[in-house]
Write an enzyme that holds these catalytic residues in place. Structure first.
Site, PDB file in Angstrom:
ATOM      1  N   LYS A  34     -41.419 -17.342 -17.655  1.00 18.17           N
ATOM      2  CA  LYS A  34     -41.737 -16.273 -18.618  1.00 18.17           C
ATOM      3  C   LYS A  34     -40.465 -15.467 -18.837  1.00 18.17           C
ATOM      4  O   LYS A  34     -40.094 -14.626 -18.024  1.00 18.17           O
ATOM      5  CB  LYS A  34     -42.856 -15.391 -18.054  1.00 18.17           C
ATOM      6  CG  LYS A  34     -43.778 -14.796 -19.091  1.00 18.17           C
ATOM      7  CD  LYS A  34     -43.342 -13.585 -19.832  1.00 18.17           C
ATOM      8  CE  LYS A  34     -42.901 -12.358 -19.155  1.00 18.17           C
ATOM      9  NZ  LYS A  34     -42.031 -11.549 -20.080  1.00 18.17           N
ATOM     10  N   GLY A  50     -35.655  -8.212 -12.401  1.00 12.51           N
ATOM     11  CA  GLY A  50     -35.936  -7.172 -13.382  1.00 12.51           C
ATOM     12  C   GLY A  50     -35.811  -5.809 -12.745  1.00 12.51           C
ATOM     13  O   GLY A  50     -35.098  -5.630 -11.754  1.00 12.51           O
ATOM     14  N   SER A  51     -36.516  -4.855 -13.297  1.00 14.00           N
ATOM     15  CA  SER A  51     -36.356  -3.467 -12.855  1.00 14.00           C
ATOM     16  C   SER A  51     -37.099  -3.207 -11.544  1.00 14.00           C
ATOM     17  O   SER A  51     -38.059  -3.900 -11.203  1.00 14.00           O
ATOM     18  CB  SER A  51     -36.883  -2.541 -13.946  1.00 14.00           C
ATOM     19  OG  SER A  51     -38.262  -2.773 -14.123  1.00 14.00           O
ATOM     20  N   THR A  52     -36.671  -2.165 -10.860  1.00 15.98           N
ATOM     21  CA  THR A  52     -37.299  -1.829  -9.579  1.00 15.98           C
ATOM     22  C   THR A  52     -38.771  -1.426  -9.738  1.00 15.98           C
ATOM     23  O   THR A  52     -39.610  -1.910  -8.966  1.00 15.98           O
ATOM     24  CB  THR A  52     -36.465  -0.744  -8.873  1.00 15.98           C
ATOM     25  OG1 THR A  52     -35.166  -1.314  -8.613  1.00 15.98           O
ATOM     26  CG2 THR A  52     -37.102  -0.308  -7.565  1.00 15.98           C
ATOM     27  N   GLY A  59     -40.712  -4.539 -10.222  1.00 13.48           N
ATOM     28  CA  GLY A  59     -40.615  -5.313  -8.975  1.00 13.48           C
ATOM     29  C   GLY A  59     -41.575  -4.793  -7.917  1.00 13.48           C
ATOM     30  O   GLY A  59     -42.227  -5.580  -7.218  1.00 13.48           O
ATOM     31  N   GLU A  92     -35.382  -9.626  -7.323  1.00 12.31           N
ATOM     32  CA  GLU A  92     -33.977  -9.240  -7.573  1.00 12.31           C
ATOM     33  C   GLU A  92     -34.036  -8.064  -8.543  1.00 12.31           C
ATOM     34  O   GLU A  92     -34.370  -8.241  -9.713  1.00 12.31           O
ATOM     35  CB  GLU A  92     -33.205 -10.411  -8.198  1.00 12.31           C
ATOM     36  CG  GLU A  92     -33.108 -11.652  -7.320  1.00 12.31           C
ATOM     37  CD  GLU A  92     -32.250 -11.449  -6.085  1.00 12.31           C
ATOM     38  OE1 GLU A  92     -31.472 -10.472  -6.038  1.00 12.31           O
ATOM     39  OE2 GLU A  92     -32.380 -12.255  -5.158  1.00 12.31           O
ATOM     40  N   CYS A 110     -26.646  -6.214 -13.350  1.00 12.75           N
ATOM     41  CA  CYS A 110     -27.286  -5.505 -12.228  1.00 12.75           C
ATOM     42  C   CYS A 110     -26.310  -5.069 -11.149  1.00 12.75           C
ATOM     43  O   CYS A 110     -26.453  -4.002 -10.577  1.00 12.75           O
ATOM     44  CB  CYS A 110     -28.351  -6.401 -11.632  1.00 12.75           C
ATOM     45  SG  CYS A 110     -27.733  -8.016 -11.142  1.00 12.75           S
ATOM     46  N   GLU A 165     -29.781   4.067 -12.086  1.00 15.87           N
ATOM     47  CA  GLU A 165     -29.192   2.940 -12.818  1.00 15.87           C
ATOM     48  C   GLU A 165     -29.230   3.243 -14.315  1.00 15.87           C
ATOM     49  O   GLU A 165     -30.293   3.518 -14.865  1.00 15.87           O
ATOM     50  CB  GLU A 165     -29.994   1.671 -12.531  1.00 15.87           C
ATOM     51  CG  GLU A 165     -29.434   0.447 -13.210  1.00 15.87           C
ATOM     52  CD  GLU A 165     -30.261  -0.809 -12.929  1.00 15.87           C
ATOM     53  OE1 GLU A 165     -31.488  -0.767 -13.060  1.00 15.87           O
ATOM     54  OE2 GLU A 165     -29.645  -1.837 -12.593  1.00 15.87           O
TER      55      GLU A 165
HETATM   56  P1  NAD Z   1     -38.195  -5.321 -16.628  1.00 13.69           P
HETATM   57  O1  NAD Z   1     -38.598  -5.127 -15.208  1.00 13.69           O
HETATM   58  O2  NAD Z   1     -38.698  -4.370 -17.629  1.00 13.69           O
HETATM   59  O3  NAD Z   1     -38.684  -6.767 -17.128  1.00 13.69           O
HETATM   60  C1  NAD Z   1     -38.299  -7.952 -16.489  1.00 13.69           C
HETATM   61  C2  NAD Z   1     -39.321  -9.024 -16.774  1.00 13.69           C
HETATM   62  O4  NAD Z   1     -40.570  -8.673 -16.178  1.00 13.69           O
HETATM   63  C3  NAD Z   1     -39.617  -9.249 -18.249  1.00 13.69           C
HETATM   64  O5  NAD Z   1     -39.783 -10.636 -18.459  1.00 13.69           O
HETATM   65  C4  NAD Z   1     -40.933  -8.507 -18.442  1.00 13.69           C
HETATM   66  O6  NAD Z   1     -41.704  -8.998 -19.501  1.00 13.69           O
HETATM   67  C5  NAD Z   1     -41.614  -8.780 -17.125  1.00 13.69           C
HETATM   68  N1  NAD Z   1     -42.664  -7.821 -16.739  1.00 13.69           N
HETATM   69  C6  NAD Z   1     -42.781  -6.527 -17.128  1.00 13.69           C
HETATM   70  N2  NAD Z   1     -43.869  -5.981 -16.526  1.00 13.69           N
HETATM   71  C7  NAD Z   1     -44.414  -6.937 -15.736  1.00 13.69           C
HETATM   72  C8  NAD Z   1     -45.524  -6.978 -14.834  1.00 13.69           C
HETATM   73  N3  NAD Z   1     -46.291  -5.919 -14.634  1.00 13.69           N
HETATM   74  N4  NAD Z   1     -45.782  -8.123 -14.178  1.00 13.69           N
HETATM   75  C9  NAD Z   1     -44.999  -9.200 -14.353  1.00 13.69           C
HETATM   76  N5  NAD Z   1     -43.934  -9.236 -15.187  1.00 13.69           N
HETATM   77  C10 NAD Z   1     -43.639  -8.118 -15.865  1.00 13.69           C
HETATM   78  O7  NAD Z   1     -36.619  -5.430 -16.592  1.00 13.69           O
HETATM   79  P2  NAD Z   1     -35.612  -5.538 -17.816  1.00 13.69           P
HETATM   80  O8  NAD Z   1     -35.551  -4.199 -18.458  1.00 13.69           O
HETATM   81  O9  NAD Z   1     -35.946  -6.729 -18.639  1.00 13.69           O
HETATM   82  O10 NAD Z   1     -34.246  -5.853 -17.060  1.00 13.69           O
HETATM   83  C11 NAD Z   1     -33.363  -4.892 -16.604  1.00 13.69           C
HETATM   84  C12 NAD Z   1     -33.506  -4.716 -15.106  1.00 13.69           C
HETATM   85  O11 NAD Z   1     -33.276  -5.940 -14.432  1.00 13.69           O
HETATM   86  C13 NAD Z   1     -32.475  -3.756 -14.541  1.00 13.69           C
HETATM   87  O12 NAD Z   1     -33.079  -2.859 -13.635  1.00 13.69           O
HETATM   88  C14 NAD Z   1     -31.509  -4.661 -13.795  1.00 13.69           C
HETATM   89  O13 NAD Z   1     -30.806  -4.060 -12.754  1.00 13.69           O
HETATM   90  C15 NAD Z   1     -32.424  -5.719 -13.314  1.00 13.69           C
HETATM   91  N6  NAD Z   1     -31.658  -6.929 -12.973  1.00 13.69           N
HETATM   92  C16 NAD Z   1     -31.532  -7.288 -11.652  1.00 13.69           C
HETATM   93  C17 NAD Z   1     -30.780  -8.399 -11.307  1.00 13.69           C
HETATM   94  C18 NAD Z   1     -30.631  -8.836  -9.868  1.00 13.69           C
HETATM   95  O14 NAD Z   1     -30.266  -9.990  -9.630  1.00 13.69           O
HETATM   96  N7  NAD Z   1     -30.884  -7.981  -8.893  1.00 13.69           N
HETATM   97  C19 NAD Z   1     -30.170  -9.147 -12.307  1.00 13.69           C
HETATM   98  C20 NAD Z   1     -30.298  -8.748 -13.630  1.00 13.69           C
HETATM   99  C21 NAD Z   1     -31.062  -7.642 -13.956  1.00 13.69           C
END
Ligand code: NAD
Length: 486
Positions: free
Chosen positions: A186, A238-240, A243, A260, A294, A391
């Site tokens: 996804k 994705g975001s904390t 996560g 992550e 990130c 962040e």
């Molecule tokens: P986000 O958490 O908003 O979304 C990430 C993904 O999760 C998307 O595909 C989204 O549709 C999905 N999602 C959203 N809500 C969900 C839920 N309740 N259940 C399951 N899936 C859900 O993050 P973003 O804004 O797309 O990305 C930016 C963030 O990602 C930043 O905080 C960045 O630091 C982090 N990031 C971390 C790493 C790492 O390796 N640690 C790498 C790249 C980005």
């Protein structure tokens, strides 16, 4: 702005990939795909329904339970991954254009995306001997032994963000496939198209039907996959906050999960640092992908004795990077990936100004179409300011002052995150000493890059578990011990 002609018929019919074929979604809901450099909508994909999610999971479950993939040897699967790497490289140009057009990453960045992903696939393929090595361990008391089996964990859910849509999916997909798992991917709602070249490469390489499935949609689709009773493992970047929510669901369901997450990493500049050498790696280590990376060290900790010199170098280096059309090969800084991310970054800049930070370059959004924010350097940032703690995920570097190295280490560790970090020093011994005391998953000395062979992951609010290396592969395995008398 120059936009290469893209021959991508599926950007408008936008099917889902389920059980080895592109097929229309059950529902009629669609999500627009927006070019962040112009603000124009240029495609759309299905917003998958519950039925679509169920179909994709059912395909992954059937392929896992009765398909050939989990029953082939790791070496055979590695052969397929190697072919997939070649197939991906054949699609490098279209993949790069699509990626740049969906998230605004400069073409200089995305033109390496297919090669990088191919590198991950090839490295993971090289781990096949580790996976299939016979592992027999004698009982310490003698008389019996244990055969340790590394079974695939099952149908996996792979969820990626928008900043590096190919890399962050392939680093999940490659080990899942080598382990013998099946997957439902996804991608983020704003970057649902470039990943289709990975699906095509998998199909062309001979990955059997049902092993790789793709659904598109927002958080609700991700959540439905995470909570689906038939998915066995979740890998999320994705975001904390998201996560945490996924981690809580997986805890409740006792489903293994890799998270992550976000970061707020520091670059500690020691007094003996070579600032010319630091300038040469600054954009990549502190503002890569227009600050949407990130692990980048967006807090630069400079010794009081060299503070002005560091601010001057950082300002001049960032000011020299060209911002503009991400399709221009000379562009260093593109737009933010989405309108909402642009607004978030502008909010941080306004807050920093109100809290007393001094703008040395940039400092505002760019007028006109597209979601551009000027690359910005903030001086006189203090540890308690919001911009020093949270962040930003945009082109903003804060330069903080420290008195002693002890203070610098304490400052670097005074964050809820623990993802990346850097030490700049002319002394390898001093740099290593400081790097060892940084409470973070990865630290670079005078440069930062991730190594496909070494674990990458975050501590504290930056995540749970690691990707890359045999440690990352292990996340897709379920260990089984078979004891027998000898
Ligand atoms: P986000 O958490 O908003 O979304 C990430 C993904 O999760 C998307 O595909 C989204 O549709 C999905 N999602 C959203 N809500 C969900 C839920 N309740 N259940 C399951 N899936 C859900 O993050 P973003 O804004 O797309 O990305 C930016 C963030 O990602 C930043 O905080 C960045 O630091 C982090 N990031 C971390 C790493 C790492 O390796 N640690 C790498 C790249 C980005």
């Amino acid at each position: 702005m120059t936009r290469p002609a893209l021959d991508l018929p599926w950007t408008h019919v936008g099917d889902l990939y389920v059980d080895g074929a592109w097929r229309p979604a059950h529902g009629t809901g669609r999500l627009p795909v927006v070019d962040p450099a112009t603000g124009e909508t240029w495609g759309s994909v299905p917003d998958a329904s519950r039925e679509d999610v169920d179909d994709a999971v059912a395909a992954a479950v059937a392929a896992f339970r009765s398909g050939p993939w989990p029953r082939t040897s790791p070496s055979e699967r590695a052969e397929v991954l190697l072919r997939m790497a070649d197939e991906l490289e054949k699609r490098a140009e279209q993949l790069s254009w699509t990626n740049t057009r969906e998230n605004g990453s400069p073409i200089a960045e995305t033109s390496g995306a297919a090669a990088n992903a191919a590198g991950i696939l090839r490295h993971v393929a090289s781990l096949a001997p580790w996976l299939e090595a016979e592992d027999v361990r004698p009982f310490p008391a003698g008389g019996a032994e244990t055969v340790v089996r590394r079974d695939p964990v099952g149908p996996c859910v792979l969820i990626a963000p928008w900043n590096f849509p190919i890399n962050l999916m392939v680093i999940k997909l490659a080990p899942a496939l080598l382990a013998g798992c099946t997957v439902v991917m996804k991608p983020a709602e704003s970057t649902p198209l470039s990943i289709r070249f990975v699906v095509e490469a998998a199909a062309a390489a001979g990955v059997p039907a049902g092993v790789v499935n793709l659904v598109t949609g927002g958080g609700a689709v991700g959540e439905a996959l995470v909570r689906h009773p038939d998915t066995a493992k979740v890998a999320f970047t994705g975001s904390t906050p998201v996560g945490r929510r996924i981690g809580a669901a997986c805890g409740e369901l006792l489903k293994p999960v890799t998270l992550e997450l976000g970061g707020k990493s520091s670059a500690i500049v020691l007094e003996d640092a070579d600032l010319d050498a630091m300038a040469a790696v600054l954009v990549r280590s502190s503002m890569r992908n227009t600050g949407q990376t990130c692990y980048i060290s967006t807090r630069i900790l400079a010794p009081a004795s060299r503070y002005d010199e560091v601010v001057e170098m950082v300002t001049a280096t960032i000011a020299a990077g060209k911002q503009g059309d991400p399709f221009d090969p000379d562009t260093v800084f593109g737009p933010l990936a989405t309108r909402s991310q642009r607004d978030v970054v502008v909010g941080f800049l306004e807050g920093a100004a109100a809290e007393g930070a001094r703008v040395t370059v940039g400092g505002a959004a760019v007028d006109g179409p597209g979601f551009f924010v000027q690359p910005t350097v903030l001086a006189d940032v203090t540890p308690s300011m919001t911009v020093a703690r949270e962040e930003v995920f945009g082109p903003v570097i804060s330069v903080l002052r420290y008195d002693t190295v002890e203070d610098a280490i304490a400052l670097a560790n005074d964050t809820s995150f623990g993802l990346g970090g850097l030490v700049f020093s002319a002394s390898p011994e001093r740099a290593l000493e400081v790097a060892e005391r940084m409470d973070t998953g990865s630290v670079g000395i005078n440069f930062f890059a991730s190594n496909h062979a070494a674990p990458f992951g975050g501590r504290h609010d930056s995540g749970l578990g690691v990707e890359y290396g045999v440690e990352g592969l292990s996340a897709y395995l379920s260990f089984k011990s078979i004891h027998r008398k000898v």
